[in-house]
Motif scaffolding. Structure first.
Motif, short mmCIF file in Angstrom:
data_model
loop_
_atom_site.label_atom_id
_atom_site.label_comp_id
_atom_site.label_asym_id
_atom_site.label_seq_id
_atom_site.Cartn_x
_atom_site.Cartn_y
_atom_site.Cartn_z
N CYS A 1 0.83 -1.20 0.00
CA CYS A 1 0.00 0.00 0.00
C CYS A 1 0.87 1.26 0.00
O CYS A 1 1.74 1.40 0.86
CB CYS A 1 -0.91 0.00 1.23
SG CYS A 1 -1.96 1.46 1.39
N PRO A 2 0.64 2.18 -0.94
CA PRO A 2 1.42 3.43 -0.98
C PRO A 2 1.30 4.25 0.30
O PRO A 2 2.27 4.90 0.72
CB PRO A 2 0.81 4.19 -2.17
CG PRO A 2 0.16 3.15 -3.01
CD PRO A 2 -0.33 2.11 -2.05
N SER A 3 0.14 4.21 0.94
CA SER A 3 -0.05 4.99 2.17
C SER A 3 0.75 4.40 3.33
O SER A 3 1.22 5.12 4.20
CB SER A 3 -1.54 5.06 2.52
OG SER A 3 -2.23 5.81 1.55
N CYS A 4 0.89 3.08 3.33
CA CYS A 4 1.77 2.44 4.32
C CYS A 4 3.22 2.85 4.06
O CYS A 4 3.99 3.09 4.99
CB CYS A 4 1.64 0.93 4.26
SG CYS A 4 0.06 0.26 4.82
N LEU A 5 3.58 2.93 2.79
CA LEU A 5 4.95 3.29 2.40
C LEU A 5 5.35 4.65 2.96
O LEU A 5 6.48 4.83 3.42
CB LEU A 5 5.07 3.29 0.88
CG LEU A 5 6.41 3.74 0.28
CD1 LEU A 5 7.51 2.75 0.66
CD2 LEU A 5 6.30 3.87 -1.23
N VAL A 6 4.43 5.61 2.93
CA VAL A 6 4.77 6.97 3.38
C VAL A 6 4.39 7.21 4.84
O VAL A 6 4.51 8.32 5.34
CB VAL A 6 4.09 8.03 2.48
CG1 VAL A 6 4.56 7.88 1.04
CG2 VAL A 6 2.57 7.95 2.56
N GLU B 1 -3.81 1.69 -6.81
CA GLU B 1 -2.64 2.33 -6.22
C GLU B 1 -2.43 3.74 -6.76
O GLU B 1 -2.08 4.66 -6.02
CB GLU B 1 -1.38 1.48 -6.47
CG GLU B 1 -1.31 0.24 -5.61
CD GLU B 1 0.07 -0.41 -5.67
OE1 GLU B 1 1.06 0.31 -5.92
OE2 GLU B 1 0.15 -1.63 -5.47
N ALA B 2 -2.63 3.91 -8.06
CA ALA B 2 -2.42 5.23 -8.68
C ALA B 2 -3.37 6.27 -8.09
O ALA B 2 -3.00 7.43 -7.90
CB ALA B 2 -2.62 5.14 -10.19
N ASP B 3 -4.60 5.85 -7.78
CA ASP B 3 -5.56 6.78 -7.18
C ASP B 3 -5.09 7.21 -5.79
O ASP B 3 -5.22 8.38 -5.41
CB ASP B 3 -6.94 6.12 -7.06
CG ASP B 3 -7.58 5.86 -8.41
OD1 ASP B 3 -7.20 6.55 -9.37
OD2 ASP B 3 -8.44 4.98 -8.50
N ILE B 4 -4.56 6.26 -5.03
CA ILE B 4 -4.09 6.57 -3.68
C ILE B 4 -2.89 7.51 -3.73
O ILE B 4 -2.80 8.46 -2.94
CB ILE B 4 -3.74 5.27 -2.92
CG1 ILE B 4 -5.03 4.46 -2.68
CG2 ILE B 4 -3.03 5.58 -1.61
CD1 ILE B 4 -4.80 3.13 -2.01
N VAL B 5 -1.98 7.26 -4.65
CA VAL B 5 -0.82 8.15 -4.80
C VAL B 5 -1.29 9.58 -5.08
O VAL B 5 -0.76 10.55 -4.52
CB VAL B 5 0.11 7.64 -5.92
CG1 VAL B 5 1.19 8.69 -6.24
CG2 VAL B 5 0.77 6.33 -5.50
N LYS B 6 -2.28 9.70 -5.93
CA LYS B 6 -2.81 11.03 -6.25
C LYS B 6 -3.40 11.69 -5.01
O LYS B 6 -3.19 12.89 -4.76
CB LYS B 6 -3.86 10.92 -7.34
CG LYS B 6 -4.37 12.28 -7.82
CD LYS B 6 -5.36 12.12 -8.97
CE LYS B 6 -5.86 13.48 -9.44
NZ LYS B 6 -6.83 13.36 -10.55
N LEU B 7 -4.14 10.93 -4.20
CA LEU B 7 -4.72 11.48 -2.97
C LEU B 7 -3.63 11.97 -2.03
O LEU B 7 -3.78 13.01 -1.38
CB LEU B 7 -5.57 10.41 -2.26
CG LEU B 7 -6.84 9.92 -2.96
CD1 LEU B 7 -7.53 8.88 -2.09
CD2 LEU B 7 -7.78 11.08 -3.23
N LEU B 8 -2.55 11.21 -1.94
CA LEU B 8 -1.46 11.59 -1.05
C LEU B 8 -0.76 12.86 -1.54
O LEU B 8 -0.33 13.69 -0.74
CB LEU B 8 -0.46 10.44 -0.93
CG LEU B 8 -1.00 9.17 -0.25
CD1 LEU B 8 0.00 8.03 -0.38
CD2 LEU B 8 -1.31 9.43 1.22
N PRO C 1 5.77 9.24 -7.71
CA PRO C 1 5.20 10.27 -8.58
C PRO C 1 3.80 9.88 -9.04
O PRO C 1 3.45 8.70 -9.04
CB PRO C 1 6.18 10.32 -9.75
CG PRO C 1 6.78 8.95 -9.78
CD PRO C 1 6.89 8.53 -8.34
N VAL C 2 3.01 10.87 -9.39
CA VAL C 2 1.68 10.60 -9.94
C VAL C 2 1.85 9.95 -11.29
O VAL C 2 2.60 10.43 -12.14
CB VAL C 2 0.86 11.90 -10.07
CG1 VAL C 2 -0.49 11.62 -10.72
CG2 VAL C 2 0.66 12.54 -8.70
#
Length: 251
Positions: free
Chosen positions: A102-107, A208-215, A231-232
């Protein structure tokens, strides 16, 4: 069918699952909780459709602060991709963040446990879900266990599943107590016990791409490690269909 058409269709399917077709405008599959919701200080009566061990537990990334007037979310709340997608999952496997999943876990975005409770709505005559965070779930389970323990004093096989309960807001949380429903209503509710409630769709697992954009859209107070933020992707830049080619696809 183009990639955009496919994504649009998937979004429409998610929205259909979340809203259902049985409800009037302004009402969805999710029961609105809180002072201005359907479950407020006066409360609302439902029929419980599952034991707490069969409630759907999953994780949500969210961070908010209350400024005295309203709650400010520092990024859009979203389901953690490192979450179960069904009931009775091994929670120990999902307890810790997983930066590979999960990208959000990553950050390092704040992560909280939520659960969905399946209930039968006496007014709308169909199933709905109470979707709320760990603190409230703990309080509701404590009340659930008390009510069930009381019933088992008279009947060792007593269960609250299939029985009416009244859920209301108390202080900053919620309580559960015995409710009233007619024999006909309880019989109708039984049809919804043990069905597929579509938890995976209701949890709205994003790409995942949607989550990255939200972040990337998070405000300055968001507790995330922006140095680790991917990156987006091009798919989030809304390129016209004719500009998408094989090189744009991640596989």
């Amino acid at each position: 069918m183009s990639l955009r058409d496919t994504l649009k269709q998937r979004e429409e399917q998610r929205e259909a699952a979340q809203s259902g077709g049985e409800f009037p405008e302004g009402v969805t599959r999710y029961v609105r909780m809180g002072k201005h919701g359907e479950v407020n200080a006066e409360g609302r009566t439902f029929v419980i459709l599952a034991d707490p061990d069969d409630w759907f537990a999953y994780y949500v990334h969210e961070q908010s602060t209350f400024n005295g007037q309203r709650t400010i979310y520092h990024f859009r709340k979203h389901t953690c991709l490192h979450s179960p997608k069904g009931i009775r999952a091994d929670q120990s496997a999902f307890k810790k963040p997983n930066p590979d999943a999960c990208p959000s876990c990553l950050v390092g975005a704040p992560r909280k446990l939520y659960a969905m409770i399946p209930v039968y709505d006496l007014e709308y005559k169909t199933y709905r879900v109470i979707d709320t965070k760990e603190f409230h779930i703990n309080n509701l389970i404590a009340d659930y266990d008390k009510a069930e323990k009381m019933g088992r004093k008279f009947n060792p096989d007593y269960t609250l599943v299939g029985e009416a309960v009244h859920i209301k807001q108390v202080d900053k949380s919620f309580s559960l107590e015995s409710g009233d429903a007619s024999p006909e209503q309880l019989e109708e509710a039984k049809k919804f016990i043990g069905i597929d409630y579509g938890y995976e769709e209701l949890a709205n697992f994003r790409e995942e791409a949607d989550i990255v954009k939200l972040l990337h859209e998070a405000d300055e107070e968001a507790k995330i490690d922006r140095a680790k933020l991917p990156p987006v992707s091009e798919s989030n830049n809304e390129k016209p269909n004719e500009e998408i080619n094989d090189d744009d696809l991640p596989f």
